[in-house]
Design a protein around this motif. Structure first.
Motif, PDB file in Angstrom:
ATOM      1  N   PHE A 193       0.823  -1.198   0.000  1.00 38.17           N
ATOM      2  CA  PHE A 193       0.000   0.000   0.000  1.00 38.17           C
ATOM      3  C   PHE A 193       0.867   1.261   0.000  1.00 38.17           C
ATOM      4  O   PHE A 193       2.075   1.225   0.261  1.00 38.17           O
ATOM      5  CB  PHE A 193      -0.973   0.012   1.181  1.00 38.17           C
ATOM      6  N   THR A 194       0.242   2.376  -0.284  1.00 37.14           N
ATOM      7  CA  THR A 194       0.872   3.692  -0.230  1.00 37.14           C
ATOM      8  C   THR A 194       0.554   4.313   1.121  1.00 37.14           C
ATOM      9  O   THR A 194      -0.536   4.111   1.654  1.00 37.14           O
ATOM     10  CB  THR A 194       0.337   4.584  -1.364  1.00 37.14           C
ATOM     11  N   VAL A 195       1.492   5.066   1.676  1.00 33.56           N
ATOM     12  CA  VAL A 195       1.301   5.666   2.994  1.00 33.56           C
ATOM     13  C   VAL A 195       1.512   7.173   2.921  1.00 33.56           C
ATOM     14  O   VAL A 195       2.486   7.642   2.317  1.00 33.56           O
ATOM     15  CB  VAL A 195       2.287   5.076   4.036  1.00 33.56           C
ATOM     16  N   VAL A 196       0.599   7.918   3.535  1.00 30.30           N
ATOM     17  CA  VAL A 196       0.793   9.342   3.798  1.00 30.30           C
ATOM     18  C   VAL A 196       0.650   9.525   5.298  1.00 30.30           C
ATOM     19  O   VAL A 196      -0.371   9.124   5.869  1.00 30.30           O
ATOM     20  CB  VAL A 196      -0.229  10.223   3.057  1.00 30.30           C
ATOM     21  N   PHE A 197       1.680  10.087   5.934  1.00 34.05           N
ATOM     22  CA  PHE A 197       1.594  10.219   7.378  1.00 34.05           C
ATOM     23  C   PHE A 197       2.094  11.578   7.849  1.00 34.05           C
ATOM     24  O   PHE A 197       2.971  12.191   7.241  1.00 34.05           O
ATOM     25  CB  PHE A 197       2.345   9.091   8.095  1.00 34.05           C
ATOM     26  N   VAL A 198       1.493  12.040   8.934  1.00 35.84           N
ATOM     27  CA  VAL A 198       1.898  13.272   9.609  1.00 35.84           C
ATOM     28  C   VAL A 198       2.735  12.888  10.819  1.00 35.84           C
ATOM     29  O   VAL A 198       2.362  11.984  11.577  1.00 35.84           O
ATOM     30  CB  VAL A 198       0.660  14.081  10.058  1.00 35.84           C
ATOM     31  N   THR A 199       3.863  13.553  10.995  1.00 31.25           N
ATOM     32  CA  THR A 199       4.674  13.304  12.189  1.00 31.25           C
ATOM     33  C   THR A 199       5.487  14.539  12.527  1.00 31.25           C
ATOM     34  O   THR A 199       5.777  15.373  11.659  1.00 31.25           O
ATOM     35  CB  THR A 199       5.616  12.098  11.986  1.00 31.25           C
ATOM     36  N   HIS A 200       5.846  14.659  13.794  1.00 33.79           N
ATOM     37  CA  HIS A 200       6.797  15.679  14.229  1.00 33.79           C
ATOM     38  C   HIS A 200       8.065  15.024  14.765  1.00 33.79           C
ATOM     39  O   HIS A 200       8.998  15.717  15.156  1.00 33.79           O
ATOM     40  CB  HIS A 200       6.174  16.549  15.333  1.00 33.79           C
ATOM     41  N   ASP A 201       8.088  13.688  14.765  1.00 38.50           N
ATOM     42  CA  ASP A 201       9.176  12.943  15.371  1.00 38.50           C
ATOM     43  C   ASP A 201      10.237  12.599  14.317  1.00 38.50           C
ATOM     44  O   ASP A 201       9.945  11.888  13.345  1.00 38.50           O
ATOM     45  CB  ASP A 201       8.625  11.663  16.014  1.00 38.50           C
ATOM     46  N   LEU A 202      11.457  13.087  14.505  1.00 38.41           N
ATOM     47  CA  LEU A 202      12.497  12.876  13.502  1.00 38.41           C
ATOM     48  C   LEU A 202      12.921  11.420  13.394  1.00 38.41           C
ATOM     49  O   LEU A 202      13.311  10.970  12.316  1.00 38.41           O
ATOM     50  CB  LEU A 202      13.715  13.747  13.805  1.00 38.41           C
ATOM     51  N   ASP A 203      12.866  10.662  14.493  1.00 33.71           N
ATOM     52  CA  ASP A 203      13.199   9.240  14.421  1.00 33.71           C
ATOM     53  C   ASP A 203      12.191   8.504  13.533  1.00 33.71           C
ATOM     54  O   ASP A 203      12.572   7.678  12.699  1.00 33.71           O
ATOM     55  CB  ASP A 203      13.226   8.623  15.816  1.00 33.71           C
ATOM     56  N   THR A 204      10.901   8.795  13.731  1.00 40.83           N
ATOM     57  CA  THR A 204       9.870   8.205  12.881  1.00 40.83           C
ATOM     58  C   THR A 204      10.055   8.632  11.437  1.00 40.83           C
ATOM     59  O   THR A 204       9.957   7.820  10.506  1.00 40.83           O
ATOM     60  CB  THR A 204       8.472   8.622  13.373  1.00 40.83           C
ATOM     61  N   LEU A 205      10.349   9.906  11.238  1.00 36.60           N
ATOM     62  CA  LEU A 205      10.541  10.448   9.895  1.00 36.60           C
ATOM     63  C   LEU A 205      11.673   9.732   9.172  1.00 36.60           C
ATOM     64  O   LEU A 205      11.506   9.253   8.043  1.00 36.60           O
ATOM     65  CB  LEU A 205      10.836  11.943  10.011  1.00 36.60           C
ATOM     66  N   SER A 206      12.832   9.630   9.809  1.00 38.08           N
ATOM     67  CA  SER A 206      13.994   9.040   9.144  1.00 38.08           C
ATOM     68  C   SER A 206      13.848   7.538   8.952  1.00 38.08           C
ATOM     69  O   SER A 206      14.361   6.969   7.988  1.00 38.08           O
ATOM     70  CB  SER A 206      15.269   9.345   9.941  1.00 38.08           C
ATOM     71  N   ALA A 207      13.112   6.869   9.858  1.00 36.46           N
ATOM     72  CA  ALA A 207      12.971   5.415   9.771  1.00 36.46           C
ATOM     73  C   ALA A 207      11.884   4.983   8.793  1.00 36.46           C
ATOM     74  O   ALA A 207      11.930   3.865   8.269  1.00 36.46           O
ATOM     75  CB  ALA A 207      12.658   4.839  11.153  1.00 36.46           C
ATOM     76  N   LEU A 208      10.903   5.860   8.528  1.00 41.33           N
ATOM     77  CA  LEU A 208       9.729   5.425   7.777  1.00 41.33           C
ATOM     78  C   LEU A 208       9.595   6.073   6.406  1.00 41.33           C
ATOM     79  O   LEU A 208       9.179   5.414   5.452  1.00 41.33           O
ATOM     80  CB  LEU A 208       8.471   5.704   8.608  1.00 41.33           C
TER      81      LEU A 208
END
Length: 253
Positions: A193-208
């Motif tokens: 699937f395709t994912v669109v996500f909102v985050t403010h967490d840089l660890d989540t951002l860089s990992a995902l």
């Protein structure tokens, strides 16, 4: 191939203020697209607009190559059935068991018999790393990480092609956050699937994220890989990443 999501010249006015002005963004099939930006930049509003829960003031939204609001009601319904959403904090129905939370979209939209629903619910529990015995629990009995997993199972109940995540790791400690990100990446690899996500967490951002879009000044300032965006010479982007890096590197007391 048409983008899975296409936002063209989106303008949104809320409470007498412009949140978006001429915002444009495409999301390609299979991407893991992160939306980042300051508080009040309209990131969650964009997710709501993609789901059809909220209309922009002007502009066009396409899903899977088709205008979001085009066609008869049944056609619009079929289009929206192809996406799933994980709301911030899970948004589980507090009066329903884990089983019934996951079964809810299947009962509402699936046209299935209860025996078929049971098989699918238990399969979704397994997909997110939960066991059959968790099906009888109430949301109040779940840990924060389990709430996220149940909400993800519900979002995946109808086998969506597009998954929207609003702050997927908010409220989780670093270990549970990393485990949840790993789960999303695993399911993305398995299900495509395709994912669109909102985050403010840089660890989540860089990992995902495979691509990042920075939302500020009512528009998309930059989009690209994390390295490409980080290198963008714009004052807001430089300040945003410097601030969040400083926060992440502050040692715990």
């Amino acid at each position: 191939m048409s983008p899975v999501v296409s936002l063209c010249d989106i303008s949104t006015r809320l409470g007498g203020q412009w949140v978006h002005r001429g915002l444009t963004l495409d999301v390609a099939q299979g991407e893991l697209m992160a939306l980042v930006g300051g508080s009040g930049a309209g990131k969650t509003t964009l997710l709501r607009q993609i789901t059809g829960l909220q209309r922009p003031t002007s502009g066009a939204i396409e899903l899977f190559g088709e205008p979001l609001y085009a066609g008869r009601r049944s056609q619009r319904f079929a289009r929206l059935r192809r996406l799933g959403m994980l709301f911030q904090q899970g948004a589980l129905f507090s009066a329903l068991t884990v089983f019934d939370n996951i079964a809810f979209p299947l009962r509402e939209f699936g046209g299935l018999h209860e025996a078929e629903i049971r098989v699918l619910v238990l399969a979704k529990l397994g997909q997110v790393g939960l066991a059959a015995q968790h099906a009888t629990l109430m949301p109040a009995q779940l840990s924060g990480g389990m709430v996220k997993r149940v909400a993800l199972a519900r979002a995946l109940a109808l086998e969506p092609e597009l998954l929207l995540l609003d702050e997927p790791t908010a409220g989780l400690d670093p270990e549970r956050s990393a485990a949840f990100v790993a789960l999303i990446r695993q399911l993305h690899a398995e299900l495509g699937f395709t994912v669109v996500f909102v985050t403010h967490d840089l660890d989540t951002l860089s990992a995902l994220a495979t691509r990042v879009a920075v939302l500020a000044e009512r528009r998309i300032l930059a989009s690209g890989t994390l390295d490409e965006v980080h290198a963008t010479e714009h004052p807001f982007i430089q300040k945003f990443f410097r601030y969040h890096t400083t926060i992440d590197e502050t040692p715990a007391e």
